[in-house]
Design a protein around this motif. Structure first.
Motif, PDB file in Angstrom:
ATOM      1  N   PHE A   1      17.358  -9.779  -3.858  1.00 40.62           N
ATOM      2  CA  PHE A   1      16.048  -9.150  -3.996  1.00 40.62           C
ATOM      3  C   PHE A   1      15.638  -9.146  -5.466  1.00 40.62           C
ATOM      4  O   PHE A   1      16.358  -8.633  -6.326  1.00 40.62           O
ATOM      5  N   MET A   2      14.488  -9.712  -5.739  1.00 44.78           N
ATOM      6  CA  MET A   2      14.071  -9.906  -7.128  1.00 44.78           C
ATOM      7  C   MET A   2      13.086  -8.843  -7.592  1.00 44.78           C
ATOM      8  O   MET A   2      12.025  -8.678  -6.986  1.00 44.78           O
ATOM      9  N   PRO A   3      13.408  -8.125  -8.644  1.00 43.48           N
ATOM     10  CA  PRO A   3      12.439  -7.205  -9.230  1.00 43.48           C
ATOM     11  C   PRO A   3      11.349  -7.979  -9.966  1.00 43.48           C
ATOM     12  O   PRO A   3      11.608  -9.034 -10.551  1.00 43.48           O
ATOM     13  N   SER A   4      10.156  -7.442  -9.928  1.00 42.87           N
ATOM     14  CA  SER A   4       9.064  -8.096 -10.643  1.00 42.87           C
ATOM     15  C   SER A   4       9.370  -8.233 -12.123  1.00 42.87           C
ATOM     16  O   SER A   4       9.830  -7.281 -12.770  1.00 42.87           O
ATOM     17  N   TYR A   5       9.137  -9.411 -12.624  1.00 45.45           N
ATOM     18  CA  TYR A   5       9.192  -9.763 -14.051  1.00 45.45           C
ATOM     19  C   TYR A   5      10.575  -9.727 -14.671  1.00 45.45           C
ATOM     20  O   TYR A   5      10.705  -9.925 -15.874  1.00 45.45           O
ATOM     21  N   GLN A   6      11.629  -9.504 -13.873  1.00 47.84           N
ATOM     22  CA  GLN A   6      12.953  -9.598 -14.492  1.00 47.84           C
ATOM     23  C   GLN A   6      13.162 -11.005 -15.046  1.00 47.84           C
ATOM     24  O   GLN A   6      13.793 -11.180 -16.086  1.00 47.84           O
ATOM     25  N   PHE A   7      12.621 -11.975 -14.304  1.00 43.77           N
ATOM     26  CA  PHE A   7      12.724 -13.357 -14.757  1.00 43.77           C
ATOM     27  C   PHE A   7      11.344 -13.945 -15.010  1.00 43.77           C
ATOM     28  O   PHE A   7      11.106 -15.133 -14.820  1.00 43.77           O
ATOM     29  N   GLY A   8      10.407 -13.060 -15.381  1.00 40.65           N
ATOM     30  CA  GLY A   8       9.130 -13.537 -15.891  1.00 40.65           C
ATOM     31  C   GLY A   8       8.012 -13.697 -14.891  1.00 40.65           C
ATOM     32  O   GLY A   8       6.902 -14.068 -15.281  1.00 40.65           O
ATOM     33  N   VAL A   9       8.282 -13.444 -13.606  1.00 44.53           N
ATOM     34  CA  VAL A   9       7.222 -13.622 -12.611  1.00 44.53           C
ATOM     35  C   VAL A   9       7.122 -12.377 -11.729  1.00 44.53           C
ATOM     36  O   VAL A   9       8.115 -11.676 -11.509  1.00 44.53           O
ATOM     37  N   PRO A  10       5.906 -12.102 -11.209  1.00 44.89           N
ATOM     38  CA  PRO A  10       5.767 -10.971 -10.286  1.00 44.89           C
ATOM     39  C   PRO A  10       6.435 -11.267  -8.956  1.00 44.89           C
ATOM     40  O   PRO A  10       6.556 -12.432  -8.563  1.00 44.89           O
ATOM     41  N   GLU A  11       6.875 -10.221  -8.290  1.00 42.08           N
ATOM     42  CA  GLU A  11       7.511 -10.357  -6.974  1.00 42.08           C
ATOM     43  C   GLU A  11       6.801  -9.413  -6.003  1.00 42.08           C
ATOM     44  O   GLU A  11       6.846  -8.189  -6.169  1.00 42.08           O
ATOM     45  N   THR A  12       6.149 -10.002  -5.003  1.00 44.32           N
ATOM     46  CA  THR A  12       5.333  -9.217  -4.073  1.00 44.32           C
ATOM     47  C   THR A  12       6.150  -8.154  -3.341  1.00 44.32           C
ATOM     48  O   THR A  12       5.680  -7.012  -3.169  1.00 44.32           O
ATOM     49  N   ALA A  13       7.355  -8.485  -2.916  1.00 39.95           N
ATOM     50  CA  ALA A  13       8.148  -7.515  -2.140  1.00 39.95           C
ATOM     51  C   ALA A  13       8.491  -6.297  -2.995  1.00 39.95           C
ATOM     52  O   ALA A  13       8.459  -5.160  -2.515  1.00 39.95           O
ATOM     53  N   CYS A  14       8.831  -6.528  -4.244  1.00 41.05           N
ATOM     54  CA  CYS A  14       9.116  -5.422  -5.167  1.00 41.05           C
ATOM     55  C   CYS A  14       7.856  -4.586  -5.368  1.00 41.05           C
ATOM     56  O   CYS A  14       7.899  -3.354  -5.256  1.00 41.05           O
ATOM     57  N   ASP A  15       6.756  -5.251  -5.648  1.00 36.82           N
ATOM     58  CA  ASP A  15       5.490  -4.532  -5.872  1.00 36.82           C
ATOM     59  C   ASP A  15       5.117  -3.702  -4.644  1.00 36.82           C
ATOM     60  O   ASP A  15       4.686  -2.542  -4.772  1.00 36.82           O
ATOM     61  N   ASN A  16       5.281  -4.280  -3.451  1.00 33.80           N
ATOM     62  CA  ASN A  16       4.919  -3.568  -2.220  1.00 33.80           C
ATOM     63  C   ASN A  16       5.834  -2.369  -1.984  1.00 33.80           C
ATOM     64  O   ASN A  16       5.381  -1.307  -1.547  1.00 33.80           O
ATOM     65  N   ALA A  17       7.124  -2.556  -2.256  1.00 31.11           N
ATOM     66  CA  ALA A  17       8.068  -1.443  -2.069  1.00 31.11           C
ATOM     67  C   ALA A  17       7.706  -0.297  -3.002  1.00 31.11           C
ATOM     68  O   ALA A  17       7.668   0.871  -2.607  1.00 31.11           O
ATOM     69  N   ARG A  18       7.427  -0.628  -4.250  1.00 30.51           N
ATOM     70  CA  ARG A  18       7.058   0.415  -5.205  1.00 30.51           C
ATOM     71  C   ARG A  18       5.747   1.098  -4.795  1.00 30.51           C
ATOM     72  O   ARG A  18       5.634   2.330  -4.855  1.00 30.51           O
ATOM     73  N   ALA A  19       4.787   0.301  -4.364  1.00 31.54           N
ATOM     74  CA  ALA A  19       3.494   0.877  -3.966  1.00 31.54           C
ATOM     75  C   ALA A  19       3.663   1.856  -2.805  1.00 31.54           C
ATOM     76  O   ALA A  19       3.000   2.898  -2.752  1.00 31.54           O
ATOM     77  N   SER A  20       4.575   1.541  -1.893  1.00 28.83           N
ATOM     78  CA  SER A  20       4.757   2.418  -0.727  1.00 28.83           C
ATOM     79  C   SER A  20       5.364   3.759  -1.123  1.00 28.83           C
ATOM     80  O   SER A  20       5.331   4.712  -0.343  1.00 28.83           O
ATOM     81  N   HIS A  21       5.914   3.819  -2.331  1.00 27.19           N
ATOM     82  CA  HIS A  21       6.448   5.090  -2.848  1.00 27.19           C
ATOM     83  C   HIS A  21       5.583   5.636  -3.988  1.00 27.19           C
ATOM     84  O   HIS A  21       6.029   6.486  -4.755  1.00 27.19           O
ATOM     85  N   GLY A  22       4.357   5.100  -4.089  1.00 24.96           N
ATOM     86  CA  GLY A  22       3.424   5.609  -5.082  1.00 24.96           C
ATOM     87  C   GLY A  22       3.735   5.205  -6.499  1.00 24.96           C
ATOM     88  O   GLY A  22       3.276   5.853  -7.450  1.00 24.96           O
ATOM     89  N   LEU A  23       4.495   4.098  -6.653  1.00 25.42           N
ATOM     90  CA  LEU A  23       4.872   3.650  -7.994  1.00 25.42           C
ATOM     91  C   LEU A  23       4.074   2.408  -8.370  1.00 25.42           C
ATOM     92  O   LEU A  23       3.857   1.527  -7.522  1.00 25.42           O
TER      93      LEU A  23
END
Ligand code: SF4
Ligand code: SF4
Length: 126
Positions: A83-105
């Motif tokens: 599972f890739m966090p957004s921008y750890q390797f320079g690019v956004p990751e939709t799954a990470c962004d969506n998971a964070r959004a679902s928790h208000g982050l």
């Protein structure tokens, strides 16, 4: 600044965390602790407590969005390692962004990873 995942944990409380059953330590020594898994199908297991409508992996401790830790980090299943966090390797990751959004982050930003450059400066050749 530290690893932003240590103050997040959203992806550990968003998805059904399923993996090939043989990753568990009844089959693979040093693998995912069987006691923290549940059977899903003939070929699959899931991390305990991730199969329902409000998943939260049983291996996650702490408060999401504040301070968290995976108690089996070195033995977590491959799906977690991949599972890739957004921008750890320079690019956004939709799954990470969506998971964070679902928790208000908010989504991670490139600068959230600046600590890596500070902690592990690039090796320079002589
Ligand atoms: S095993 Fe660890 S990394 Fe994987 S979902 Fe559970 S707490 Fe998160
Ligand atoms: S949702 Fe993204 S930032 Fe949060 S713990 Fe998972 S990979 Fe890290």
């Amino acid at each position: 600044m530290s690893n932003p995942c240590l103050s997040c944990g959203a992806c550990c409380a968003k998805f059904r965390v399923s993996f090939y059953w043989r990753e568990a330590d009844d089959e693979t020594p040093g693998g995912v602790p069987l006691i923290l898994t549940e059977d899903l199908s003939e070929m699959k297991r899931i991390m305990k407590n991730t199969g329902g409508t409000n998943p939260r992996c049983a291996a996650l401790v702490g408060n999401i969005g504040e301070s968290v830790r995976c108690v089996i980090y070195d033995k977590r299943p491959g799906v977690c390692r991949d599972f890739m966090p957004s921008y750890q390797f320079g690019v956004p990751e939709t799954a990470c962004d969506n998971a964070r959004a679902s928790h208000g982050l908010p989504p991670l930003k490139p600068e959230d990873w600046r600590f890596e450059a500070e902690t592990f400066p690039p090796v320079r050749s002589a």
